[in-house]
Write a protein that holds these residues in place. Structure first.
Motif, PDB file in Angstrom:
ATOM      1  N   UNK A  96       8.290 -25.355 -23.091  1.00 15.85           N
ATOM      2  CA  UNK A  96       8.832 -24.190 -23.786  1.00 15.85           C
ATOM      3  C   UNK A  96       9.578 -23.319 -22.779  1.00 15.85           C
ATOM      4  N   UNK A  97      10.713 -22.775 -23.213  1.00 16.58           N
ATOM      5  CA  UNK A  97      11.482 -21.896 -22.337  1.00 16.58           C
ATOM      6  C   UNK A  97      12.320 -20.937 -23.176  1.00 16.58           C
ATOM      7  N   UNK A  98      12.826 -19.910 -22.514  1.00 18.40           N
ATOM      8  CA  UNK A  98      13.732 -18.976 -23.166  1.00 18.40           C
ATOM      9  C   UNK A  98      13.057 -17.813 -23.858  1.00 18.40           C
ATOM     10  N   UNK A  99      11.759 -17.706 -23.741  1.00 18.72           N
ATOM     11  CA  UNK A  99      11.045 -16.649 -24.450  1.00 18.72           C
ATOM     12  C   UNK A  99      10.557 -15.536 -23.545  1.00 18.72           C
ATOM     13  N   UNK A 100       9.694 -14.676 -24.099  1.00 17.26           N
ATOM     14  CA  UNK A 100       9.229 -13.490 -23.377  1.00 17.26           C
ATOM     15  C   UNK A 100       7.705 -13.451 -23.195  1.00 17.26           C
ATOM     16  N   UNK A 145       4.407 -15.323 -21.286  1.00 24.15           N
ATOM     17  CA  UNK A 145       4.028 -16.280 -20.248  1.00 24.15           C
ATOM     18  C   UNK A 145       3.035 -17.300 -20.808  1.00 24.15           C
ATOM     19  N   UNK A 146       3.222 -18.551 -20.409  1.00 29.26           N
ATOM     20  CA  UNK A 146       2.314 -19.643 -20.770  1.00 29.26           C
ATOM     21  C   UNK A 146       1.994 -19.719 -22.259  1.00 29.26           C
ATOM     22  N   UNK A 147       3.014 -19.789 -23.107  1.00 28.56           N
ATOM     23  CA  UNK A 147       2.739 -19.840 -24.544  1.00 28.56           C
ATOM     24  C   UNK A 147       2.118 -21.169 -24.960  1.00 28.56           C
ATOM     25  N   UNK A 154       7.135 -15.871 -32.642  1.00 31.23           N
ATOM     26  CA  UNK A 154       6.988 -14.536 -32.055  1.00 31.23           C
ATOM     27  C   UNK A 154       7.163 -14.490 -30.538  1.00 31.23           C
ATOM     28  N   UNK A 155       7.343 -15.650 -29.895  1.00 25.75           N
ATOM     29  CA  UNK A 155       7.441 -15.661 -28.435  1.00 25.75           C
ATOM     30  C   UNK A 155       8.877 -15.739 -27.929  1.00 25.75           C
ATOM     31  N   UNK A 156       9.807 -16.120 -28.809  1.00 26.57           N
ATOM     32  CA  UNK A 156      11.199 -16.271 -28.400  1.00 26.57           C
ATOM     33  C   UNK A 156      11.508 -17.585 -27.704  1.00 26.57           C
ATOM     34  N   UNK A 164      22.904 -21.086 -21.366  1.00 23.15           N
ATOM     35  CA  UNK A 164      22.237 -19.889 -20.831  1.00 23.15           C
ATOM     36  C   UNK A 164      21.617 -20.186 -19.472  1.00 23.15           C
ATOM     37  N   UNK A 165      21.415 -19.134 -18.693  1.00 25.85           N
ATOM     38  CA  UNK A 165      20.714 -19.273 -17.419  1.00 25.85           C
ATOM     39  C   UNK A 165      19.275 -19.722 -17.683  1.00 25.85           C
ATOM     40  N   UNK A 166      18.795 -20.619 -16.853  1.00 24.68           N
ATOM     41  CA  UNK A 166      17.420 -21.110 -16.999  1.00 24.68           C
ATOM     42  C   UNK A 166      16.439 -19.953 -16.869  1.00 24.68           C
ATOM     43  N   UNK A 167      15.404 -20.046 -17.660  1.00 26.70           N
ATOM     44  CA  UNK A 167      14.323 -19.069 -17.648  1.00 26.70           C
ATOM     45  C   UNK A 167      13.049 -19.822 -17.297  1.00 26.70           C
ATOM     46  N   UNK A 168      11.938 -19.121 -17.091  1.00 25.58           N
ATOM     47  CA  UNK A 168      10.711 -19.854 -16.779  1.00 25.58           C
ATOM     48  C   UNK A 168      10.420 -20.942 -17.810  1.00 25.58           C
ATOM     49  N   UNK A 169      10.011 -22.092 -17.309  1.00 24.79           N
ATOM     50  CA  UNK A 169       9.701 -23.256 -18.149  1.00 24.79           C
ATOM     51  C   UNK A 169       8.200 -23.488 -18.079  1.00 24.79           C
ATOM     52  N   UNK A 170       7.589 -23.612 -19.247  1.00 26.50           N
ATOM     53  CA  UNK A 170       6.147 -23.824 -19.334  1.00 26.50           C
ATOM     54  C   UNK A 170       5.877 -25.190 -19.950  1.00 26.50           C
ATOM     55  N   UNK A 171       5.246 -26.100 -19.205  1.00 26.20           N
ATOM     56  CA  UNK A 171       4.940 -27.414 -19.777  1.00 26.20           C
ATOM     57  C   UNK A 171       4.085 -27.280 -21.034  1.00 26.20           C
ATOM     58  N   UNK A 172       4.397 -28.101 -22.016  1.00 22.28           N
ATOM     59  CA  UNK A 172       3.615 -28.129 -23.254  1.00 22.28           C
ATOM     60  C   UNK A 172       2.270 -28.809 -22.982  1.00 22.28           C
ATOM     61  N   UNK A 173       1.409 -28.724 -23.957  1.00 22.20           N
ATOM     62  CA  UNK A 173       0.092 -29.326 -23.880  1.00 22.20           C
ATOM     63  C   UNK A 173       0.211 -30.836 -23.630  1.00 22.20           C
ATOM     64  N   UNK A 174      -0.825 -31.415 -23.035  1.00 22.74           N
ATOM     65  CA  UNK A 174      -0.803 -32.834 -22.658  1.00 22.74           C
ATOM     66  C   UNK A 174      -0.450 -33.759 -23.815  1.00 22.74           C
ATOM     67  N   UNK A 175      -0.935 -33.465 -25.005  1.00 19.57           N
ATOM     68  CA  UNK A 175      -0.682 -34.379 -26.119  1.00 19.57           C
ATOM     69  C   UNK A 175       0.795 -34.439 -26.509  1.00 19.57           C
ATOM     70  N   UNK A 176       1.602 -33.484 -26.037  1.00 23.16           N
ATOM     71  CA  UNK A 176       3.043 -33.514 -26.299  1.00 23.16           C
ATOM     72  C   UNK A 176       3.809 -34.331 -25.256  1.00 23.16           C
ATOM     73  N   UNK A 177       3.198 -34.588 -24.110  1.00 23.51           N
ATOM     74  CA  UNK A 177       3.888 -35.299 -23.032  1.00 23.51           C
ATOM     75  C   UNK A 177       3.977 -36.793 -23.346  1.00 23.51           C
TER      76      UNK A 177
END
Length: 176
Positions: free
Chosen positions: A35-39, A41-43, A52-54, A134-147
């Motif tokens: 997940x990325x592009x939101x506001x 942390x660690x959604x 609601x996280x963007x 868009x400029x890269x924003x913080x990237x948060x890896x999804x849960x293991x079952x999504x990988x």
């Protein structure tokens, strides 16, 4: 001697469908769903789906630029998405599925913008190209079952692809 790698981040609808096309290319070190592009942390997946996280679902690709270029990755990206649909991709609708190229450098931005212009000028699409860059924003890896979902759940992943994405790709890229 250490190998130099770079990263690319692409949002193109359901991240399950965005892994396989990149994962199978030479020079790809890893493709991580997240997940990325939101506001927030660690959604979590549930938080992102709430709208609601963007954030948007995306893939972060680590690659060896001596084997595969960023330009080649952008070209692969365009062939996985409907760049004329700003609020989702195929059966996946909403803010968390919007198409965005997140750039990590001025060079990536230059390549992505030139590629978008080439696509706009190609006449391949009747509607305007609305994919954002868009400029890269913080990237948060999804849960293991999504990988690596397409490897863990091949039938379900294929069903996702058949939800309009595959037909679109064939109609736009293979029949024109």
């Amino acid at each position: 001697m250490s190998k130099k790698t770079e990263t690319a981040i692409f949002a193109g609808g359901c991240f399950w469908c965005m892994v396989k096309p990149f994962d199978q290319m030479p020079g790809i070190e890893s493709v991580v769903s997240g997940y990325t592009g939101g506001h927030v942390a660690n959604p979590t997946y549930e938080e992102v789906c709430s709208g609601k996280t963007g954030h948007t679902e995306a893939v972060k690709i680590t690659f060896d630029p001596e084997i595969i270029s960023y330009q080649q990755l952008v070209d692969i990206y365009w062939r996985q998405t409907d760049p004329t649909d700003a609020m989702g991709q195929f059966q996946d609708r909403g803010d968390s599925y919007r198409p965005i190229i997140f750039v990590n450098s001025p060079e990536q931005r230059k390549i992505a913008e030139a590629s978008k212009k080439t696509l706009e000028d190609s006449g391949k699409f009747d509607d305007p190209i609305v994919t954002k860059i868009e400029a890269a924003k913080p990237f948060y890896p999804a849960e293991d079952y999504h990988q690596d979902f397409y490897k863990k759940n091949p039938l379900r992943a294929e069903m996702e692809e058949m939800g309009g994405r595959e037909q679109f790709k064939q109609a736009i890229w293979e029949n024109k």
